[in-house]
Design a protein around this motif. Structure first.
Motif, PDB file in Angstrom:
ATOM      1  N   ASP A  80       0.914  -1.119  -0.101  1.00 15.87           N
ATOM      2  CA  ASP A  80       0.116   0.070  -0.003  1.00 15.87           C
ATOM      3  C   ASP A  80       0.913   1.161  -0.112  1.00 15.87           C
ATOM      4  O   ASP A  80       0.541   2.165  -0.727  1.00 15.87           O
ATOM      5  N   LEU A  81       1.988   1.380   0.456  1.00 14.11           N
ATOM      6  CA  LEU A  81       2.824   2.373   0.751  1.00 14.11           C
ATOM      7  C   LEU A  81       3.403   2.640  -0.591  1.00 14.11           C
ATOM      8  O   LEU A  81       3.985   3.787  -0.671  1.00 14.11           O
ATOM      9  N   LYS A  82       3.500   2.044  -1.572  1.00 12.96           N
ATOM     10  CA  LYS A  82       3.808   2.251  -2.980  1.00 12.96           C
ATOM     11  C   LYS A  82       2.747   2.245  -3.976  1.00 12.96           C
ATOM     12  O   LYS A  82       2.885   2.639  -4.819  1.00 12.96           O
ATOM     13  N   GLY A  83       1.392   1.982  -3.364  1.00  5.51           N
ATOM     14  CA  GLY A  83       0.234   2.082  -4.158  1.00  5.51           C
ATOM     15  C   GLY A  83      -0.308   3.598  -4.618  1.00  5.51           C
ATOM     16  O   GLY A  83       0.276   4.611  -3.983  1.00  5.51           O
ATOM     17  N   SER A  84      -1.455   3.704  -5.298  1.00  3.90           N
ATOM     18  CA  SER A  84      -1.685   4.706  -5.843  1.00  3.90           C
ATOM     19  C   SER A  84      -2.605   5.625  -4.576  1.00  3.90           C
ATOM     20  O   SER A  84      -2.654   6.920  -4.773  1.00  3.90           O
ATOM     21  N   LEU A  85      -3.113   5.101  -3.790  1.00  6.07           N
ATOM     22  CA  LEU A  85      -3.875   5.967  -2.593  1.00  6.07           C
ATOM     23  C   LEU A  85      -2.801   6.251  -1.520  1.00  6.07           C
ATOM     24  O   LEU A  85      -2.910   7.319  -1.166  1.00  6.07           O
ATOM     25  N   HIS A  86      -2.086   5.340  -1.042  1.00  5.46           N
ATOM     26  CA  HIS A  86      -1.351   5.883   0.190  1.00  5.46           C
ATOM     27  C   HIS A  86      -0.230   6.706  -0.232  1.00  5.46           C
ATOM     28  O   HIS A  86       0.269   7.667   0.463  1.00  5.46           O
ATOM     29  N   SER A  87       0.459   6.582  -1.243  1.00  8.96           N
ATOM     30  CA  SER A  87       1.662   7.402  -1.590  1.00  8.96           C
ATOM     31  C   SER A  87       1.357   8.689  -1.525  1.00  8.96           C
ATOM     32  O   SER A  87       2.376   9.591  -1.555  1.00  8.96           O
ATOM     33  N   SER A 131       8.121  -3.889  -5.298  1.00  7.40           N
ATOM     34  CA  SER A 131       7.579  -2.736  -4.327  1.00  7.40           C
ATOM     35  C   SER A 131       9.130  -2.391  -3.242  1.00  7.40           C
ATOM     36  O   SER A 131       9.452  -1.318  -3.091  1.00  7.40           O
ATOM     37  N   TRP A 132       9.414  -3.517  -2.515  1.00  9.23           N
ATOM     38  CA  TRP A 132      10.496  -3.348  -1.483  1.00  9.23           C
ATOM     39  C   TRP A 132      11.407  -4.367  -1.679  1.00  9.23           C
ATOM     40  O   TRP A 132      11.257  -5.528  -2.042  1.00  9.23           O
ATOM     41  N   LYS A 133      12.828  -4.208  -1.469  1.00  7.18           N
ATOM     42  CA  LYS A 133      13.872  -5.094  -1.554  1.00  7.18           C
ATOM     43  C   LYS A 133      14.018  -5.945  -0.252  1.00  7.18           C
ATOM     44  O   LYS A 133      13.546  -5.357   0.854  1.00  7.18           O
ATOM     45  N   ASP A 134      14.443  -7.051  -0.412  1.00  4.92           N
ATOM     46  CA  ASP A 134      14.581  -7.722   0.771  1.00  4.92           C
ATOM     47  C   ASP A 134      15.702  -7.054   1.887  1.00  4.92           C
ATOM     48  O   ASP A 134      16.386  -6.388   1.519  1.00  4.92           O
ATOM     49  N   ARG A 135      15.402  -7.156   3.171  1.00  2.75           N
ATOM     50  CA  ARG A 135      16.082  -6.383   4.099  1.00  2.75           C
ATOM     51  C   ARG A 135      16.872  -7.328   4.817  1.00  2.75           C
ATOM     52  O   ARG A 135      16.685  -8.396   5.350  1.00  2.75           O
ATOM     53  N   LYS A 136      18.112  -6.904   5.283  1.00  2.00           N
ATOM     54  CA  LYS A 136      18.960  -7.593   6.449  1.00  2.00           C
ATOM     55  C   LYS A 136      18.592  -7.303   7.748  1.00  2.00           C
ATOM     56  O   LYS A 136      18.472  -5.452   7.967  1.00  2.00           O
ATOM     57  N   HIS A 137      18.438  -7.851   8.687  1.00  4.65           N
ATOM     58  CA  HIS A 137      18.020  -7.485  10.121  1.00  4.65           C
ATOM     59  C   HIS A 137      19.090  -7.463  11.157  1.00  4.65           C
ATOM     60  O   HIS A 137      19.888  -8.371  10.878  1.00  4.65           O
ATOM     61  N   GLU A 138      18.918  -6.593  12.003  1.00  8.74           N
ATOM     62  CA  GLU A 138      19.977  -6.680  13.268  1.00  8.74           C
ATOM     63  C   GLU A 138      19.480  -8.062  13.976  1.00  8.74           C
ATOM     64  O   GLU A 138      18.438  -8.258  14.114  1.00  8.74           O
ATOM     65  N   LYS A 139      20.523  -8.414  14.811  1.00 15.62           N
ATOM     66  CA  LYS A 139      20.046  -9.472  15.541  1.00 15.62           C
ATOM     67  C   LYS A 139      18.940  -9.205  16.664  1.00 15.62           C
ATOM     68  O   LYS A 139      18.775  -8.019  16.954  1.00 15.62           O
ATOM     69  N   VAL A 140      18.189  -9.927  16.912  1.00 15.81           N
ATOM     70  CA  VAL A 140      17.099  -9.976  18.028  1.00 15.81           C
ATOM     71  C   VAL A 140      17.695  -9.516  19.237  1.00 15.81           C
ATOM     72  O   VAL A 140      18.607 -10.231  19.868  1.00 15.81           O
TER      73      VAL A 140
END
Length: 365
Positions: A85-92, A308-317
């Protein structure tokens, strides 16, 4: 009688929770190998919302007694729709690039955290079933809460799908509390236009599509005050009642026949499209009436997650066990209630308001 029966069960679980936490036993080489296999498989499937969502459904198909996995699948579908939705036509039109990035990071971190905590539990249960003996003594090695170790031990004895689902709902929301909701890095999210808009427009709907009469209909509920732990647990219980009520088979049928892409086209292709049909420079005007497009209007742009979004690398929990005392067992009281979850009219009204908000550049009440 049913209420008294559940209270007796909760009393048994409470006794287990009151036992002094013991130091996890040393792992054998076989145990270490199993733990590594589970961690590696979880990591492989925790790439993005699409891979997580599919993993939950695949597990549920193999293990239908674990109701939470299907609930997680359907809620995760909604998480993916919120991301795109964040990249769609309504929310952007209502958020700038920085706000969209911050909100996506919040959604993605939450989705990732729940999977990396819950999916190892599911895999360990599956391995226990294969070997016909409980292996939940390995949960501490997977950094799972003591609360869930007791809950899985209890489920192995009682086979109560409702109580296990409630325990997992309580666990996942408490797990998120300090790591996301109260985390300083995400506090800005709750003051963004998006979060304010969610409450003003009742926009944060959790949708459960199903087919009836040849048409895809929508059940579900609306989330308010996401920042409050109590409210998140209660909405989890309500969603479970809606999903595992009388319409379960219809939702299962839709989910099994519809691949999750992150685009809202997955459930309503008459209204949404993963390709932008809008013309650059064309003046914006209302096009939605009761979830139907006015003649000649382009469908709402709702892209697939992969575009819409590239895969993310996450910090350790962040380390730590959220469980402090057995008072949380009060959330497990009660039993499965079949709830209607009518939401389609409310959702259509929200889309209309959201469209007008984008045209005017502000939230319409």
């Amino acid at each position: 009688m049913k209420g008294a029966f559940i209270l007796r069960k909760l009393s048994q679980l409470k006794k287990q929770l009151k036992q002094k936490k013991q130091v996890p036993p040393a792992l054998t080489k076989s145990d270490e190998k199993m733990v590594k296999k589970i961690v590696d498989e979880t990591s492989l499937l925790n790439k993005n919302n699409v891979t997580r969502t599919k993993a939950y459904l695949d597990f549920y198909r193999r293990n239908p007694a674990i109701h939470w996995s299907f609930l997680a699948h359907m809620v995760s579908r909604n998480g993916g729709w919120n991301m795109t939705d964040l990249k769609g036509s309504l929310h952007s039109r209502l958020m700038d690039r920085s706000e969209r990035e911050t909100f996506f990071s919040f959604l993605e971190r939450s989705n990732w955290l729940i999977f990396q905590d819950a999916y190892p539990q599911l895999l360990l249960y599956e391995e226990s079933s294969k070997r016909k003996k409980p292996l939940f003594h390995l949960l501490p090695a997977l950094h799972v809460s003591f609360f869930m170790k007791c809950a899985w031990d209890f489920f192995w004895q009682e086979r109560d799908s409702y109580l296990l689902t409630m325990a997992l709902i309580v666990n996942e929301q408490n797990y998120l509390e300090s790591r996301v909701v109260q985390h300083p890095g995400y506090q800005a999210v709750f003051s963004t236009v998006e979060f304010k808009m969610q409450d003003l427009l009742s926009m944060n709907h959790i949708l459960f599509p199903y087919v009836k009469g040849g048409k895809v209909k929508l059940a579900g509920a609306t989330v308010h005050q996401f920042e409050r732990l109590h409210e998140r647990i209660l909405i989890g219980k309500r969603l479970y009642g809606i999903l595992f009520g009388s319409g379960l088979k219809m939702v299962e049928k839709w989910a099994s026949s519809t691949t999750h892409t992150g685009s809202r086209k997955d459930y309503w292709p008459h209204l949404f499209n993963s390709v932008d049909e809008g013309m650059p420079g064309l003046a914006l005007k209302p096009r939605l009436i009761s979830c139907k497009l006015t003649p000649g209007s382009p469908r709402i742009y709702s892209p697939k997650l992969e575009f819409s979004w590239k895969d993310r690398k996450h910090e350790k929990v962040e380390p730590g066990d959220w469980y402090k005392d057995s008072n949380v067992l009060s959330y497990l009281e009660g039993s499965l209630e079949s709830l209607g979850g009518e939401i389609e009219a409310e959702y259509c009204s929200t889309l209309r308001k959201l469209e007008l908000a984008g045209i005017l550049g502000e939230v319409v009440e």
